[in-house]
Every structure is written in C-alpha cells, then in structure tokens.
Design an enzyme around this catalytic site. Sequence first.
Site, PDB file in Angstrom:
ATOM      1  N   PRO A 322       1.608  35.921 -27.315  1.00 15.07           N
ATOM      2  CA  PRO A 322       0.855  34.736 -26.490  1.00 15.07           C
ATOM      3  C   PRO A 322       0.511  33.694 -27.755  1.00 15.07           C
ATOM      4  O   PRO A 322       0.255  33.779 -28.687  1.00 15.07           O
ATOM      5  CB  PRO A 322      -0.637  35.392 -26.269  1.00 15.07           C
ATOM      6  CG  PRO A 322      -0.389  36.532 -27.295  1.00 15.07           C
ATOM      7  CD  PRO A 322       0.922  36.975 -27.438  1.00 15.07           C
ATOM      8  N   ARG A 324      -0.560  29.659 -26.685  1.00 14.61           N
ATOM      9  CA  ARG A 324      -1.713  29.225 -25.876  1.00 14.61           C
ATOM     10  C   ARG A 324      -3.046  29.968 -25.436  1.00 14.61           C
ATOM     11  O   ARG A 324      -4.274  29.531 -25.617  1.00 14.61           O
ATOM     12  CB  ARG A 324      -1.042  28.460 -24.427  1.00 14.61           C
ATOM     13  CG  ARG A 324      -2.012  27.639 -23.652  1.00 14.61           C
ATOM     14  CD  ARG A 324      -1.536  27.632 -22.244  1.00 14.61           C
ATOM     15  NE  ARG A 324      -0.084  27.365 -22.316  1.00 14.61           N
ATOM     16  CZ  ARG A 324       0.481  26.298 -22.390  1.00 14.61           C
ATOM     17  NH1 ARG A 324      -0.333  25.165 -22.357  1.00 14.61           N
ATOM     18  NH2 ARG A 324       1.934  26.390 -22.467  1.00 14.61           N
ATOM     19  N   CYS A 392       0.015   1.634 -27.196  1.00 11.35           N
ATOM     20  CA  CYS A 392       0.713   0.271 -26.187  1.00 11.35           C
ATOM     21  C   CYS A 392       1.586   1.105 -25.067  1.00 11.35           C
ATOM     22  O   CYS A 392       2.678   0.749 -25.357  1.00 11.35           O
ATOM     23  CB  CYS A 392       1.282  -0.316 -26.978  1.00 11.35           C
ATOM     24  SG  CYS A 392       0.066  -1.315 -28.459  1.00 11.35           S
ATOM     25  N   GLU A 393       1.005   1.650 -24.239  1.00 12.15           N
ATOM     26  CA  GLU A 393       1.734   2.353 -23.190  1.00 12.15           C
ATOM     27  C   GLU A 393       0.928   2.803 -22.029  1.00 12.15           C
ATOM     28  O   GLU A 393      -0.289   3.265 -22.314  1.00 12.15           O
ATOM     29  CB  GLU A 393       2.415   3.368 -23.895  1.00 12.15           C
ATOM     30  CG  GLU A 393       2.736   4.745 -23.130  1.00 12.15           C
ATOM     31  CD  GLU A 393       4.242   4.700 -22.646  1.00 12.15           C
ATOM     32  OE1 GLU A 393       5.024   4.307 -23.065  1.00 12.15           O
ATOM     33  OE2 GLU A 393       4.391   4.971 -21.326  1.00 12.15           O
TER      34      GLU A 393
HETATM   35  C1  LIG Z   1       6.581  29.103 -26.492  1.00 13.62           C
HETATM   36  C2  LIG Z   1       6.776  30.589 -26.728  1.00 13.62           C
HETATM   37  C3  LIG Z   1       5.831  31.705 -26.935  1.00 13.62           C
HETATM   38  C4  LIG Z   1       4.463  31.036 -26.397  1.00 13.62           C
HETATM   39  O1  LIG Z   1       4.088  30.633 -25.273  1.00 13.62           O
HETATM   40  P1  LIG Z   1       2.551  30.391 -24.892  1.00 13.62           P
HETATM   41  O2  LIG Z   1       2.673  29.531 -23.655  1.00 13.62           O
HETATM   42  O3  LIG Z   1       2.062  29.318 -25.852  1.00 13.62           O
HETATM   43  O4  LIG Z   1       1.854  31.682 -24.728  1.00 13.62           O
HETATM   44  C5  LIG Z   1       6.066  32.918 -26.812  1.00 13.62           C
HETATM   45  N1  LIG Z   1       7.383  33.310 -27.115  1.00 13.62           N
HETATM   46  C6  LIG Z   1       8.519  32.261 -27.217  1.00 13.62           C
HETATM   47  C7  LIG Z   1       9.928  32.846 -27.219  1.00 13.62           C
HETATM   48  C8  LIG Z   1       8.220  31.083 -26.849  1.00 13.62           C
HETATM   49  O5  LIG Z   1       9.125  29.997 -26.926  1.00 13.62           O
END
Ligand SMILES: *Cc1c(COP(=O)(O)O)cnc(C)c1O
Length: 464
Positions: A322, A324, A392-393
């Site tokens: 994890p 995020r 600027c977008e």
């Molecule tokens: C991006 C990624 C994660 C983490 O994803 P989250 O959405 O932040 O939990 C874990 N493993 C791999 C291989 C990833 O590319």
Amino acid sequence: MSRSAHPAGPRHGDVLPEGHWTAPPADLNALDPKVWAQTVTRNADGAVTVGGIEVAALAEEFGTPAYILDETDFRARCRAWREAFEGTHAEVYYAGKAFLSRAIVRWLHEEGLNVDVCSGGELTVALSAGMPAARIALHGNNKSTAELEYAVKSGVGHVVVDSFEELARLSWIAQQQGVRQKILIRVTVGVEAHTHEFIATAHEDQKFGLSLTGGQAAEAVRRALTLDGVELVGIHSHIGSQIFDTAGFEVAARRVVGLLAEIKAEHGVELPEIDLGGGLGIAYTSDDDPREPAEIAASLAQIVQRECAAAGLSVPKLSVEPGRAIVGPTAFTLYEVGTVKPLEGLRTYVSVDGGMSDNIRTALYDAEYSVALASRTSDAEPMLSRVVGKHCESGDIVVRDAFLPADVAPGDLLAVPATGAYCRSMASNYNHALKPPVIAVREGEARVIVRRETEEDLLRLDVG
Ligand SMILES: *Cc1c(COP(=O)(O)O)cnc(C)c1O
C-alpha cells in the site's frame, strides 16, 4: 478519442457533471473524519487545527502553499497495516512512489514496515535514511543497468523482474558481483481494477509485467530457474489503484496461485512468496468508502489460503504494497485564496496560490477532491465553486466541483484533504513554480521535512 476530455473547455454550462452530488453538504464547516487526517479538527474559534496547531500559525511560519502532514496519523496507519497482517506470515511494503522523504523512511523503519522503490533516486532516499537494504524491494518496467547494479550492490531484499531482458541483465550483474539476487517475477493476471469495478481481460494491453495467459510468465519462471545469478522466490501482481473492492484481488490471487501450482507440477518447486501489490483506495470525498486494513488483510489471507488449499500447495508468504492507503489521508494542502471570480449562472472560480504544479491528479486523472475553508468557519450560503490554481492553463484545476461559503475572500486559507499521496511526489516546476514544503505536525510541534524550493534552486539547475 482521448481517454479524458479536457475538463475546463468544452463543458461550459455543464455546471455539475452527470451523477455528481448536486446538493451542498448539510454543514459546510464540518470536517468528515473519513477524508481528513486523524488529528484534524476545528478549535473553539472555528479554525482548523492539526496536531493542536492552527492552520494560520502554520501559514505564518511556513508560508503557503504547503503540504501539512499529520505524523501521528501516518504512524497509526503504518501500525494498522502491520498489525492487520501480523500472524498471517505477511509483509507490508510501503510504496515509496506515493511520497518518499527521509523522515518518512525513518518512520517506516520505526513502525516495522518495508519499502518499495522504483528508481535509483528512491533507492538513494531509502538507503540514506537508514532503511536496511534487505527491507527494500526494487520495481520498475525499465530499470537501467546502473540501477540494477546499484540495487544488487546495496543488497536489496528483492528485485521484482519485469521483462526477459531484465532477467538476463540482472543475472549477469549479480554473477559479476558474485552474489545471487532474490527476485520475484511480475506477472499480469488479466485483471484491471479501478475504484468500484474491475475488468477481467484475456490479455493485457500495458507496459508492466509478463503475461500469465500468454505464457510469458511461465517462460520467465523456466528461465529464472536455470540462471545462476538469480534466486526466484515468488510471483508478483499489481492490478491497479484506488480500488475499494477485493474482488479484483481475488481473481488475481487465484491466477497467481494457479501459476504456483503449474510451477510445482512442471519444476517440482514450491515458490515461497507471493506479492499482491498495492492499490487500496482512500476517501477523497465523503462519497468514498474505503475498507479498513484489518478487513482487507483478513480477506486477502483467506483468498490465498483457500486457493492454496484447492491447489494442494502450502500457503506462501504474502506481501502487500500500500502507498496511497498509508500516506494519502495523512496530509492536506494549505492554500491562500488570491482572487474570487463569480460567473453568473455557472459557478465561482476561487484561485489559490498553487495548482497543477502541486496537485496534477485532477488534471491527469479527473480526480475528485474536497475542500474546506480552514482559517475560519462561516454561516454564509453554500456557493458552487471551482478551486483553481495560478498556472497559465485552463485545465489548472485543484477541485473541480465544491461548495464553499459564499463569503470566501482573498486572504482566507483553504485546505484540500487527502493530498499525501501522488501530489508532492508528482509535483512539477511548471511556470517555474517553487515546489511547496512538506510540514510534519505531531503533538503541538511542526517541522519541515522537505523544505520549500527557492528561486536559487531553480537557478542552480539552469547553468546558463
Ligand atoms: C503504484 C504501485 C503500488 C502502490 O499503489 P497505491 O495505489 O499507492 O497503493 C504498489 N505496488 C506497485 C508495483 C505499484 O506500481
């Protein structure tokens, strides 16, 4: 046809997109604990505080925009993930790409988590903050020879191999260094998961991994088992991001365990590990309902146990990654309002002192965010608003649809919650914006963990 339409241009008059909530929230001053970090609350004066510190004091000391990170919440989420998987013979890897700094690495180390990196730069940050190399895993679909050499030399716990070229390259590099590198092979299982749905497909039209159904994964296993420089310890799968439902993981686990069974039948070996990746969703708005780590852990462990029992395999060590779900909810971005522009019959554009350079997710993924007037409460009527930046977008939107009190005015502080993941780590210098600092707050103390960029930083890179 482009996958995401330009949101700011063609949709004039389309005041709220179809299916979007249309009614303002019952209480504009309320802070939904689902979307805000654990210690965020309003004090008796109505000002938002975090770790006991008022946002105005943070703005005064550190300036705006700034990412304000609740260290107490970050550590609590690390512990919740670690404890959720304790006793199930599993490891938690924090996905560093969500947001990595040396303070973060130290907290991860202290809280007993491992870390995933996907570049030499992320590896350097992890190592320089004292994370033992054995607790670091290296990912990526196109790791350079230099990155592989660096990872092997550092002694990373495992490399997640993503291609035939990498497999051969890595084996050669490890042999040159006289070591045997532990690896997992990343497979694409034909599942693509986003938010509330997953799609099971026969083939995977994307750059990551080796296809399971196309036989590439089995071929990579065959080759890995004959190479002297690598020790194949398991199979890796990552199916998507911002996922709320474990159904996609269930299909992935079943297919990965199916491969383990094939490997046992063909080669007589039982691989000891599987990694089901990350991608667990968080609440960006009150409409999102993420699940608790304990619930996710129980459900993943159960799926793997059941599939292994059905395939006659002993249960492998399970890892999850994890990113995020750990850091996302722990931070909010603090902005100051600069201009307020009402558009008759449409909405009011509220401009803040940052924008797409500190949060690209709205423009890039049509991501939804919430926003609150943070420096004070207000009894004014709800006003349909769009929080935009200073770039600027016209696609420079932070929060596409939000209700703010109608008396919001220049000088007010706004806070956008759930910006801990994929905001600072994806920040840019567009318009030569200076990337905001990350301020960690804990029990009444605030400190800079990543400082604000300065114009000197910009000029230092520009060698003339
Ligand atoms: C991006 C990624 C994660 C983490 O994803 P989250 O959405 O932040 O939990 C874990 N493993 C791999 C291989 C990833 O590319």
